[in-house]
Design an enzyme around this catalytic site. Structure first.
Site, PDB file in Angstrom:
ATOM      1  N   ARG A 189      -9.432   0.399   9.092  1.00  0.00           N
ATOM      2  CA  ARG A 189      -8.970  -0.786   9.311  1.00  0.00           C
ATOM      3  C   ARG A 189      -9.928  -1.859  10.112  1.00  0.00           C
ATOM      4  O   ARG A 189      -9.551  -2.849  10.573  1.00  0.00           O
ATOM      5  CB  ARG A 189      -7.637  -0.883  10.183  1.00  0.00           C
ATOM      6  CG  ARG A 189      -6.122  -1.049   9.297  1.00  0.00           C
ATOM      7  CD  ARG A 189      -5.100  -1.067  10.584  1.00  0.00           C
ATOM      8  NE  ARG A 189      -4.113  -1.655  10.012  1.00  0.00           N
ATOM      9  CZ  ARG A 189      -2.932  -0.963   9.614  1.00  0.00           C
ATOM     10  NH1 ARG A 189      -3.284   0.417   9.271  1.00  0.00           N
ATOM     11  NH2 ARG A 189      -1.802  -1.469   9.367  1.00  0.00           N
ATOM     12  N   ARG A 200      11.371  -0.555  10.722  1.00  0.00           N
ATOM     13  CA  ARG A 200      10.165  -0.111  11.464  1.00  0.00           C
ATOM     14  C   ARG A 200      10.302  -1.163  12.516  1.00  0.00           C
ATOM     15  O   ARG A 200      10.331  -2.360  12.582  1.00  0.00           O
ATOM     16  CB  ARG A 200       9.051  -0.356  10.698  1.00  0.00           C
ATOM     17  CG  ARG A 200       8.418   0.962   9.974  1.00  0.00           C
ATOM     18  CD  ARG A 200       7.317   0.908   9.178  1.00  0.00           C
ATOM     19  NE  ARG A 200       6.022  -0.070   9.769  1.00  0.00           N
ATOM     20  CZ  ARG A 200       4.862  -0.073   9.334  1.00  0.00           C
ATOM     21  NH1 ARG A 200       4.842   0.382   8.190  1.00  0.00           N
ATOM     22  NH2 ARG A 200       4.129  -0.777   9.958  1.00  0.00           N
ATOM     23  N   ARG A 215      11.842  -5.484   4.750  1.00  0.00           N
ATOM     24  CA  ARG A 215      11.533  -3.911   4.509  1.00  0.00           C
ATOM     25  C   ARG A 215      12.045  -3.050   5.264  1.00  0.00           C
ATOM     26  O   ARG A 215      12.627  -3.161   6.301  1.00  0.00           O
ATOM     27  CB  ARG A 215       9.869  -3.801   4.735  1.00  0.00           C
ATOM     28  CG  ARG A 215       9.476  -2.302   4.584  1.00  0.00           C
ATOM     29  CD  ARG A 215       7.890  -2.327   4.588  1.00  0.00           C
ATOM     30  NE  ARG A 215       7.222  -2.565   5.791  1.00  0.00           N
ATOM     31  CZ  ARG A 215       5.963  -2.535   5.807  1.00  0.00           C
ATOM     32  NH1 ARG A 215       5.299  -2.328   4.624  1.00  0.00           N
ATOM     33  NH2 ARG A 215       5.392  -2.784   6.989  1.00  0.00           N
ATOM     34  N   ARG A 233       0.388  -8.735  13.841  1.00  0.00           N
ATOM     35  CA  ARG A 233      -0.302  -7.854  13.191  1.00  0.00           C
ATOM     36  C   ARG A 233      -1.117  -8.521  12.069  1.00  0.00           C
ATOM     37  O   ARG A 233      -2.162  -8.002  11.531  1.00  0.00           O
ATOM     38  CB  ARG A 233       0.641  -6.855  12.259  1.00  0.00           C
ATOM     39  CG  ARG A 233       1.241  -6.084  13.103  1.00  0.00           C
ATOM     40  CD  ARG A 233       2.464  -5.179  12.725  1.00  0.00           C
ATOM     41  NE  ARG A 233       2.273  -4.632  11.534  1.00  0.00           N
ATOM     42  CZ  ARG A 233       3.191  -4.194  10.517  1.00  0.00           C
ATOM     43  NH1 ARG A 233       4.455  -4.518  10.692  1.00  0.00           N
ATOM     44  NH2 ARG A 233       2.945  -3.800   9.449  1.00  0.00           N
ATOM     45  N   LYS A 287       0.883  -1.358  -0.040  1.00  0.00           N
ATOM     46  CA  LYS A 287      -0.089  -0.055  -0.074  1.00  0.00           C
ATOM     47  C   LYS A 287       0.854   1.244   0.157  1.00  0.00           C
ATOM     48  O   LYS A 287       0.604   2.249  -0.802  1.00  0.00           O
ATOM     49  CB  LYS A 287      -1.009   0.124   1.149  1.00  0.00           C
ATOM     50  CG  LYS A 287      -1.941  -1.232   1.378  1.00  0.00           C
ATOM     51  CD  LYS A 287      -2.769  -1.253   2.701  1.00  0.00           C
ATOM     52  CE  LYS A 287      -2.034  -1.031   4.014  1.00  0.00           C
ATOM     53  NZ  LYS A 287      -1.480  -2.427   4.193  1.00  0.00           N
TER      54      LYS A 287
END
Ligand code: AMP
Length: 210
Positions: free
Chosen positions: A88, A155, A127, A166, A13
């Site tokens: 969400r 992150r 990532r 998550r 996204k």
């Protein structure tokens, strides 16, 4: 163009949002980025949000809904916006519709990036974000030309143990949001396993033929 980018964590996204905001000159509204900034700045909101984010849980609806309402009232949203990571929960989707109604706006399209769950952990744990440009890379699949120059960071919630939580939150709380928008006939499904630039081209052609 009022767009929702939908998908599991790591579906791409943020990567797509970065391309689209440049092309269409509309803002990306990423609740994750807003919350991470609040944490960086040590605000009360940041302190509250961090407890949930570090555990891979969703921040309470009232908190994020308030942030989005404030953000959508800003002038730069007048020509459109790209929602990234919001709504969400179904409650957030309902509240978003109310907020937009008050502003005489509505969501026009929901671009849903579909990625097999089995790919997600590898995608997220690899990532990295450039501290300089905010661009998103992957250490294996999409490394920057000059790693030092980009000053990459990971992150805090991209560590494997948090990612699994998550994903659980996504399945339980976020996946039903897709049905909410399907009932409104707003969803376009995209194969999120394709190369990022292929997906961007596909999105542009969808938006331009709308
Ligand atoms: P993201 O950057 O979108 O992956 O979001 C990172 C984390 O921020 C999530 O795991 C949640 O803890 C929190 N967060 C971001 N957006 C929302 C939202 N719309 N509702 C609740 N929590 C959120």
């Amino acid at each position: 163009m009022n767009i929702v980018l939908f998908g599991a964590p790591g579906a791409g996204k943020g990567t797509q949002a970065k391309e689209l905001i440049e092309k269409y000159n509309i803002p990306q509204i990423s609740t994750g980025d807003i919350l991470r900034n609040a944490i960086k700045n040590g605000t009360k909101l940041g302190l509250e949000a961090k407890k949930y984010m570090d555990n891979g849980q969703l921040v309470p609806d009232e908190v994020v809904n308030g942030l989005v309402k404030e953000r959508l009232a800003m002038d730069d949203c007048n020509q459109g916006f790209i929602m990234d990571g919001y709504p969400r929960t179904v409650i957030q989707a309902e509240v978003l519709d109310e907020i937009l109604k008050e502003l005489s706006k509505e969501i026009e399209i929901v671009l849903a990036l579909d990625v097999p769950t089995s790919d997600i952990v590898e995608r997220i744990t690899g990532r990295r974000t450039s501290k300089k440009t905010g661009k998103i890379y992957h250490i294996k699949y999409n490394p920057p030309v000059d790693e030092k120059e980009e000053d990459l960071e990971q992150r805090a919630d991209d560590k494997e143990e948090v990612v699994l939580k998550r994903l659980e939150a996504y399945e339980k709380q976020t996946a039903p949001v897709l049905d909410y928008y399907k009932k409104q006939d707003k969803v376009v499904m995209l194969d999120g396993s394709k190369k990022p630039n292929e997906i961007t081209q596909e999105i542009i052609s969808i938006l331009e033929n709308k």
